[in-house]
Write an enzyme that holds these catalytic residues in place. Structure first.
Site, PDB file in Angstrom:
ATOM      1  N   SER A 147       1.068  -1.041  -0.119  1.00 56.71           N
ATOM      2  CA  SER A 147      -0.200   0.098   0.052  1.00 56.71           C
ATOM      3  C   SER A 147       0.867   0.949   0.035  1.00 56.71           C
ATOM      4  O   SER A 147       1.999   1.115   0.462  1.00 56.71           O
ATOM      5  CB  SER A 147      -0.751   0.064   1.241  1.00 56.71           C
ATOM      6  N   TYR A 160      -2.024  -1.341  10.543  1.00 55.46           N
ATOM      7  CA  TYR A 160      -2.102  -1.345   8.965  1.00 55.46           C
ATOM      8  C   TYR A 160      -0.767  -0.826   8.337  1.00 55.46           C
ATOM      9  O   TYR A 160       0.059  -1.425   7.621  1.00 55.46           O
ATOM     10  CB  TYR A 160      -3.189  -0.680   8.384  1.00 55.46           C
TER      11      TYR A 160
END
Ligand code: NAD
Length: 265
Positions: A147, A160
């Protein structure tokens, strides 16, 4: 000019491919003649309908194995299943991922453990079991879906962000180990992609804030994405297909951004 990635007859596992990005990646590989093993959670009848539809549309073998990415034994079984059923394993796309948003001092321990297990540790277990097969074949491709949060941070997404930074580090280390074995290992770092989850957030935020869906997209969701456009499945698929092709053979250990300029800011 149609690009020939020369992937026909290869075999791939795509984790978390019952939805969103993983489903799109599996579809793109199957369209190139790659036999695929799907994985992920969801309604059993829907998963079977999607599996059958992809097989009918592309003519390749499309199998499903419901391994839970929090369970190392099941990840080993998934790789073993693919190797046994498809006779080889050329491509592993580690895509399964989840999110939880909370302040660090309020972050539930169980959520932290779950995010690290699915988003980071499963990437290690996938590679651990795929690499011996790929080494024996003399060729392999691992693509980890990280990401933009693998490179930069946002508040309230500590687990995350930690997991995705970990994926980028693991990708580099793993790539160095197998650089002479015909195997590449790369991370793709997308900005926001309009998956069903994001679509839902747009509607919810527009209602809560009393503003138009267009303003939610520009001012809230894509606040960090300078081109104010979602990354499309086609754009992600094109990058992934490049990485798994022979043409991508010199790209390894890379964290490739596809984020509309987010991480350049
Ligand atoms: P999604 O929720 O649509 O899909 C996630 C997939 O993972 C589903 O198939 C789900 O069943 C599967 N999954 C979840 N927990 C699992 C488990 N324990 N075992 C096996 N499968 C499991 O999400 P998405 O938006 O398509 O995200 C896919 C990946 O892309 C994730 O790693 C995410 O972090 C990353 N990503 C997404 C975006 C975005 O904007 N959507 C941006 C950057 C990176």
């Amino acid at each position: 000019m149609a690009v020939d990635y020369r992937l026909e007859g290869q075999a791939a596992v795509i984790t978390g491919s019952t939805s969103g990005i993983g489903q799109a990646m599996a579809g793109a590989l199957a369209e190139q003649g790659v036999n695929v093993v799907l994985n992920g959670f969801g309604d059993a009848a829907q998963i079977e309908a999607d599996r059958a539809a992809l097989a009918a549309r592309t003519g390749v073998k499309v199998l499903y194995y419901g391994a839970d990415m929090t369970k190392p034994d099941e990840i080993a079984d998934l790789i073993g299943f693919a190797h046994r059923e498809l006779g080889r394993l050329d491509i592993l796309v580690c895509n399964a991922g989840v999110q939880h948003v909370a302040a660090v001092d309020e972050f539930p321990d169980a959520k932290w453990d779950q995010i690290i297990a699915i988003n980071l540790t499963s990437v290690f277990h996938g590679a651990k079991h795929a690499l011996p097969i790929m080494k024996a074949q003399g060729r392999g491709r691992i693509v980890n879906i990280a990401s933009a949060h693998g490179l930069v941070a946002s508040p309230f997404k500590s687990a995350y962000v930690a997991a995705k930074h970990g994926v980028v580090g693991f990708t580099k280390s793993c790539a160095l180990e197998v650089a002479r074995a015909g195997i590449t290992v790369n991370a793709i770092c997308p900005g926001y992609v309009k998956t069903p989850l994001v679509e839902m957030q747009i509607g919810d935020q527009a209602r809560t804030r009393g503003i138009s869906p267009e303003r939610v997209v520009e001012d809230v969701i894509l606040a960090v994405q300078p081109n104010k456009s979602f990354v499309s499945y086609d754009q992600l698929a094109a990058l992934m297909l490049y990485l798994v092709s022979d043409q991508g053979g010199s790209t390894t250990g890379a964290a490739l951004t596809i984020d509309g300029g987010w991480t350049a800011a």
